[in-house]
Design a protein around this motif. Structure first.
Motif, PDB file in Angstrom:
ATOM      1  N   UNK A 148       1.115  -0.995  -0.475  1.00 12.64           N
ATOM      2  CA  UNK A 148       0.096  -0.321   0.296  1.00 12.64           C
ATOM      3  C   UNK A 148       0.954   1.527   0.148  1.00 12.64           C
ATOM      4  N   UNK A 149       1.518   1.042   0.674  1.00 12.49           N
ATOM      5  CA  UNK A 149       3.047   2.369   0.685  1.00 12.49           C
ATOM      6  C   UNK A 149       3.036   2.026  -0.991  1.00 12.49           C
ATOM      7  N   UNK A 150       3.556   1.376  -0.843  1.00  8.12           N
ATOM      8  CA  UNK A 150       4.870   1.448  -2.503  1.00  8.12           C
ATOM      9  C   UNK A 150       3.655   2.178  -3.587  1.00  8.12           C
ATOM     10  N   UNK A 151       2.366   1.802  -3.359  1.00  6.05           N
ATOM     11  CA  UNK A 151       1.131   2.056  -4.386  1.00  6.05           C
ATOM     12  C   UNK A 151       1.841   3.902  -4.060  1.00  6.05           C
ATOM     13  N   UNK A 152       1.348   4.347  -3.213  1.00  8.30           N
ATOM     14  CA  UNK A 152       1.001   4.979  -2.603  1.00  8.30           C
ATOM     15  C   UNK A 152       1.573   6.698  -3.317  1.00  8.30           C
ATOM     16  N   UNK A 153       3.341   6.199  -2.879  1.00  7.25           N
ATOM     17  CA  UNK A 153       4.754   6.417  -3.117  1.00  7.25           C
ATOM     18  C   UNK A 153       4.291   7.046  -5.171  1.00  7.25           C
ATOM     19  N   UNK A 154       4.285   5.626  -5.554  1.00 10.82           N
ATOM     20  CA  UNK A 154       3.901   5.239  -7.334  1.00 10.82           C
ATOM     21  C   UNK A 154       3.065   6.576  -7.963  1.00 10.82           C
ATOM     22  N   UNK A 155       1.720   6.123  -7.190  1.00  9.53           N
ATOM     23  CA  UNK A 155       1.333   7.656  -7.439  1.00  9.53           C
ATOM     24  C   UNK A 155       1.488   8.940  -7.324  1.00  9.53           C
ATOM     25  N   UNK A 156       2.387   9.347  -5.871  1.00  9.34           N
ATOM     26  CA  UNK A 156       2.804  10.900  -6.062  1.00  9.34           C
ATOM     27  C   UNK A 156       3.609  11.028  -6.985  1.00  9.34           C
ATOM     28  N   UNK A 157       4.780   9.958  -7.766  1.00 10.22           N
ATOM     29  CA  UNK A 157       5.488  10.517  -8.323  1.00 10.22           C
ATOM     30  C   UNK A 157       5.005  10.387 -10.266  1.00 10.22           C
TER      31      UNK A 157
END
Length: 302
Positions: free
Chosen positions: A285-294
């Motif tokens: 979930x954290x990785x998905x949120x970080x990717x969304x930000x990028x």
């Protein structure tokens, strides 16, 4: 003497004895004469004893004297550690007293803004004391204003924002941000607090003021690198946090809480220096949120 000045003396005295651990009246007198509160006047022992009695009445702190060496100490000092309200008030008022003694260097002391919503805090706390409901006009983002009749259960300060935990009718407890409260009125209708409710226990499984949202209680392992190792050690993210492992370039900590969005945002704010090791679903979930930000940043550049 004005009441505010007397109160400052109470706080000064509590802070001095608390930090000293044990201190004689002669040592207190010497420190008193060096403070701006004294205005060059000695502290009469009769005044000191009156202050001791008032401090016990207001703060429930007992300043006792050990006759073996005539040293004064806070006999129930654990009260400051056990009671978060007393501890917060004593620490903040201690800083206020310190700042009042430092007017000549005000431009070299930088502070954060005071918590928002404090102007309505008094009404809410008064309703809590009286066991009365409150009428709250609430505006949530772009939604129209709505009026709620609430049972005020508790208030919580988190990251310089005040929050109200209240109940509407027979519904579940809900969080209301003071920033979005337009007005508060104490209602004539009374209510009875659930006898099983404990504010600290209610929030114990959460990171901040956000509760509910279906987050399951989880044991979370965090891996911190660089200076964030020390930040995480010195300023734990949650009361349940404990150190579990030391690697060559990282430290690992374990927490037990419900990972709501505000907790995930706090992890992301570390910029990769703090990573979720487990559970795997939270790391994903954290990785998905970080990717969304990028991805959002890339879209804005186009």
């Amino acid at each position: 003497m004005r009441g505010s000045e007397i109160f400052r003396e109470y706080i000064w005295l509590v802070d001095l004895i608390w930090r000293a651990g044990r201190i004689t009246f002669e040592e207190i007198q010497a420190r008193w004469l060096r403070s701006s509160l004294s205005d060059g006047r000695p502290l009469a022992r009769s005044t000191f004893n009156r202050h001791r009695a008032a401090i016990e009445d207001i703060f429930d702190l007992n300043i006792d004297c050990d006759r073996r060496d005539n040293a004064y100490y806070i006999a129930n000092a654990d009260t400051l550690g056990d009671n978060s309200v007393i501890r917060w008030m004593a620490q903040n008022l201690s800083v206020q007293t310190l700042l009042s003694d430092s007017r000549a260097i005000y431009d070299r002391i930088l502070l954060e803004p005071v918590p928002t919503g404090g102007e309505m805090l008094g009404e809410v706390i008064e309703a809590m004391k009286q066991g009365r409901k409150i009428r709250v006009v609430y505006k949530k983002w772009e939604e129209p204003e709505r009026e709620y009749l609430l049972e005020p259960y508790c208030v919580k300060l988190f990251k310089q924002r005040w929050y109200l935990l209240g109940r509407r009718g027979e519904g579940p407890l809900q969080i209301f941000s003071f920033e979005r409260i337009a007005s508060v009125t104490i209602d004539e209708e009374s209510f009875t607090l659930d006898p099983g409710f404990d504010a600290e226990t209610y929030f114990a499984e959460y990171f901040g003021a956000t509760t509910g949202m279906g987050a399951e209680l989880a044991t979370i392992r965090l891996r911190a690198y660089g200076r964030d190792r020390y930040y995480l050690r010195d300023l734990p993210m949650h009361p349940s946090q404990r150190f579990v492992e030391e690697g060559d370039i990282y430290w690992e900590f374990e927490l037990r809480l419900r990972p709501t969005p505000d907790f995930m945002a706090a992890i992301l704010s570390r910029g990769g220096w703090v990573q979720v090791v487990s559970p795997e679903w939270l790391a994903d979930e954290i990785r998905e949120r970080a990717q969304f930000m990028l991805d959002a940043i890339d879209e804005m550049k186009e």
